[in-house]
Design an enzyme around this catalytic site. Sequence first.
Site, PDB file in Angstrom:
ATOM      1  N   HIS A   1      43.949  36.531  48.101  1.00 17.48           N
ATOM      2  CA  HIS A   1      44.487  36.629  49.459  1.00 17.48           C
ATOM      3  C   HIS A   1      45.849  35.947  49.490  1.00 17.48           C
ATOM      4  CE1 HIS A   1      44.756  36.475  53.812  1.00 17.48           C
ATOM      5  NE2 HIS A   1      43.843  37.423  53.800  1.00 17.48           N
TER       6      HIS A   1
ATOM      7  N   ASP B   1      36.644  41.380  52.488  1.00 13.18           N
ATOM      8  CA  ASP B   1      36.216  42.723  52.105  1.00 13.18           C
ATOM      9  C   ASP B   1      35.174  42.736  50.996  1.00 13.18           C
ATOM     10  OD1 ASP B   1      37.926  43.994  53.910  1.00 13.18           O
ATOM     11  OD2 ASP B   1      39.618  43.724  52.565  1.00 13.18           O
TER      12      ASP B   1
HETATM   13  N1  CMC Z   1      42.531  40.730  40.677  1.00 11.57           N
HETATM   14  C1  CMC Z   1      43.247  40.265  39.627  1.00 11.57           C
HETATM   15  N2  CMC Z   1      44.359  39.521  39.714  1.00 11.57           N
HETATM   16  C2  CMC Z   1      44.807  39.243  40.947  1.00 11.57           C
HETATM   17  C3  CMC Z   1      44.133  39.679  42.112  1.00 11.57           C
HETATM   18  C4  CMC Z   1      42.962  40.454  41.933  1.00 11.57           C
HETATM   19  N3  CMC Z   1      42.282  40.895  42.999  1.00 11.57           N
HETATM   20  N4  CMC Z   1      44.799  39.262  43.195  1.00 11.57           N
HETATM   21  C5  CMC Z   1      45.865  38.575  42.746  1.00 11.57           C
HETATM   22  N5  CMC Z   1      45.868  38.562  41.388  1.00 11.57           N
HETATM   23  C6  CMC Z   1      46.831  37.868  40.510  1.00 11.57           C
HETATM   24  C7  CMC Z   1      48.133  38.630  40.417  1.00 11.57           C
HETATM   25  O1  CMC Z   1      48.123  39.535  39.324  1.00 11.57           O
HETATM   26  C8  CMC Z   1      49.113  37.512  40.241  1.00 11.57           C
HETATM   27  O2  CMC Z   1      49.027  37.059  38.901  1.00 11.57           O
HETATM   28  P1  CMC Z   1      50.356  36.512  38.131  1.00 11.57           P
HETATM   29  O3  CMC Z   1      50.751  35.277  38.883  1.00 11.57           O
HETATM   30  O4  CMC Z   1      49.900  36.269  36.745  1.00 11.57           O
HETATM   31  O5  CMC Z   1      51.369  37.606  38.231  1.00 11.57           O
HETATM   32  C9  CMC Z   1      48.560  36.380  41.110  1.00 11.57           C
HETATM   33  O6  CMC Z   1      47.143  36.635  41.153  1.00 11.57           O
HETATM   34  C10 CMC Z   1      49.109  36.368  42.527  1.00 11.57           C
HETATM   35  O7  CMC Z   1      48.895  37.661  43.091  1.00 11.57           O
HETATM   36  P2  CMC Z   1      49.905  38.404  44.058  1.00 11.57           P
HETATM   37  O8  CMC Z   1      49.716  39.881  43.934  1.00 11.57           O
HETATM   38  O9  CMC Z   1      51.279  37.860  43.859  1.00 11.57           O
HETATM   39  O10 CMC Z   1      49.367  37.889  45.447  1.00 11.57           O
HETATM   40  P3  CMC Z   1      49.711  38.518  46.847  1.00 11.57           P
HETATM   41  O11 CMC Z   1      49.621  37.405  47.810  1.00 11.57           O
HETATM   42  O12 CMC Z   1      50.985  39.286  46.810  1.00 11.57           O
HETATM   43  O13 CMC Z   1      48.543  39.595  47.090  1.00 11.57           O
HETATM   44  C11 CMC Z   1      46.459  40.533  47.657  1.00 11.57           C
HETATM   45  C12 CMC Z   1      47.411  39.351  47.840  1.00 11.57           C
HETATM   46  C13 CMC Z   1      45.308  40.401  48.645  1.00 11.57           C
HETATM   47  C14 CMC Z   1      47.195  41.853  47.957  1.00 11.57           C
HETATM   48  C15 CMC Z   1      45.948  40.521  46.189  1.00 11.57           C
HETATM   49  O14 CMC Z   1      45.195  39.355  45.935  1.00 11.57           O
HETATM   50  C16 CMC Z   1      45.105  41.765  45.873  1.00 11.57           C
HETATM   51  O15 CMC Z   1      45.664  42.789  45.476  1.00 11.57           O
HETATM   52  N6  CMC Z   1      43.744  41.685  46.035  1.00 11.57           N
HETATM   53  C17 CMC Z   1      42.906  42.848  45.886  1.00 11.57           C
HETATM   54  C18 CMC Z   1      42.971  43.714  47.137  1.00 11.57           C
HETATM   55  C19 CMC Z   1      42.207  43.092  48.288  1.00 11.57           C
HETATM   56  O16 CMC Z   1      41.080  42.628  48.137  1.00 11.57           O
HETATM   57  N7  CMC Z   1      42.806  43.157  49.485  1.00 11.57           N
HETATM   58  C20 CMC Z   1      42.175  42.647  50.712  1.00 11.57           C
HETATM   59  C21 CMC Z   1      42.850  41.439  51.253  1.00 11.57           C
HETATM   60  S1  CMC Z   1      41.886  40.591  52.519  1.00 11.57           S
HETATM   61  C22 CMC Z   1      41.746  41.676  53.832  1.00 11.57           C
HETATM   62  C23 CMC Z   1      43.048  42.087  54.415  1.00 11.57           C
HETATM   63  O17 CMC Z   1      43.796  41.235  54.912  1.00 11.57           O
HETATM   64  O18 CMC Z   1      43.335  43.265  54.388  1.00 11.57           O
END
Ligand code: CMC
Length: 424
Positions: free
Chosen positions: A302, A359
């Site tokens: 998140h 989720d």
């Molecule tokens: N699985 C594997 N690695 C992950 C995941 C994941 N679900 N989420 C983040 N990471 C890693 C990412 O690869 C990155 O690694 P590195 O620093 O080595 O490059 C690090 O963690 C930080 O991730 P980010 O993408 O920079 O984080 P963000 O804040 O931009 O993204 C997120 C947040 C929710 C989009 C992301 O965690 C994600 O894609 N999660 C899966 C989709 C998901 O469950 N979404 C629902 C969110 S909650 C409900 C809502 O608000 O909609």
Amino acid sequence: MDSAKLELDGNTYELPVTVGTEGEVGVNIRKLRSESGAVTLDTGYGNTGSCESAITFIDGEKGVLRYRGYSIESLAQKSSFVEVCYLLIYGELPTSDQLEVFRHKLTYHSLLHEDMKKFFEGYPPSAHPMSVLSAMVSSLAAYYPDSDDPKVQELNIIRLIAKLKTIAAFSYKKSIGHPYMYPRNDLSYAADFMHMMFAVPAETYVMPELLTAALDILLILHADHEQNCSTSTVRMVGSSGADLFASISAGISALSGPLHGKANQEVILMLEQILHDGGDYKKYIAKAKDKDDPFRLMGFGHRVYKNFDPRARVIKKKADEVLSKLGIQDPLLDVAKELERTALEDDYFAERRLYPNVDFYSGILYRAMGIPTNMFTVMFSMGRMPGWIAQWLEMKKDPANRIHRPRQIYTGSQVREYKEISER
Ligand code: CMC
């Protein structure tokens, strides 16, 4: 703490500081460009406060979520979705009279204009219900025009919440070719939705109270989440003066993305895939860690929570309770729990502070209710509706509000001479 200092190119700029009621510090850079020529760069707005808001507080480090000061845990335990709608929109918990009037209005505005039924006929049965939902909400503007009159605005807000469940259920009925079921005024919000989803004209449908109560809790948990992608979209679109229905329809579109609301659908697809693949969840943990593999653990991570998402805790407990009371053995719940346990013990997830989000377990509960997977994000939209509305209203009333218009750092070509096509 009144101000911050920024040094840039030998000059010092004093920037005012705003401190929120929970001690959050915001450095106000509004005049930075006019004074220094510089803008701030924050791709994805990860560290940008886009507004001051009195609606929802999140402490992502501690895993805290409150609506109007009330903890999500107490609201989930003691309140109802209709009461939470009132709280978010009007700012205070209602008295019993206020709640009754509000509930009555929500009940008596749930019919769709008969002409709107024709819209559903135009969609193929395979249409994703989120596309239908977004288009239908946008279309409401054609029937209920915007007005500066606060009474009309309030009525449109009531109509939107009341009719959303009807639109959602009709889109499902259309997709399976069943007749539409009209709303029933003797049922609660959650029970009426389930009735419109699952009743058929020839039979009496009785929704188990256990599931209606669980649905009400799910709606409460989704009701607001401060400046997330869809809510910021609602504010962004609304900031141009676009009407309520257009703004919220845009929010629904933003929610439909797999990184946002559609993650609840993706979680179930992922768990099914793992199960069909022999239940080898460790393989999928390895895939999620592999930077050359686009796979992500859906329902994990998140932008704001660097701790357990408090909503996920409540939902996991509720899923356990509901499934055990109904005697349902859902193999996906077992896979989900193993996946969570293994991920939480893994350094990759620990270092990045990735925890299950809202989720991760919600789909398990929706499945127990018989709600099809492609309707999960529609359920999220129904829950989020009062939050979007409250945020839209707050933005409209904020004297500091102006059209949202971020800047950029241009990285393209400098000025070039146009060449005739024959000379290229
Ligand atoms: N699985 C594997 N690695 C992950 C995941 C994941 N679900 N989420 C983040 N990471 C890693 C990412 O690869 C990155 O690694 P590195 O620093 O080595 O490059 C690090 O963690 C930080 O991730 P980010 O993408 O920079 O984080 P963000 O804040 O931009 O993204 C997120 C947040 C929710 C989009 C992301 O965690 C994600 O894609 N999660 C899966 C989709 C998901 O469950 N979404 C629902 C969110 S909650 C409900 C809502 O608000 O909609």
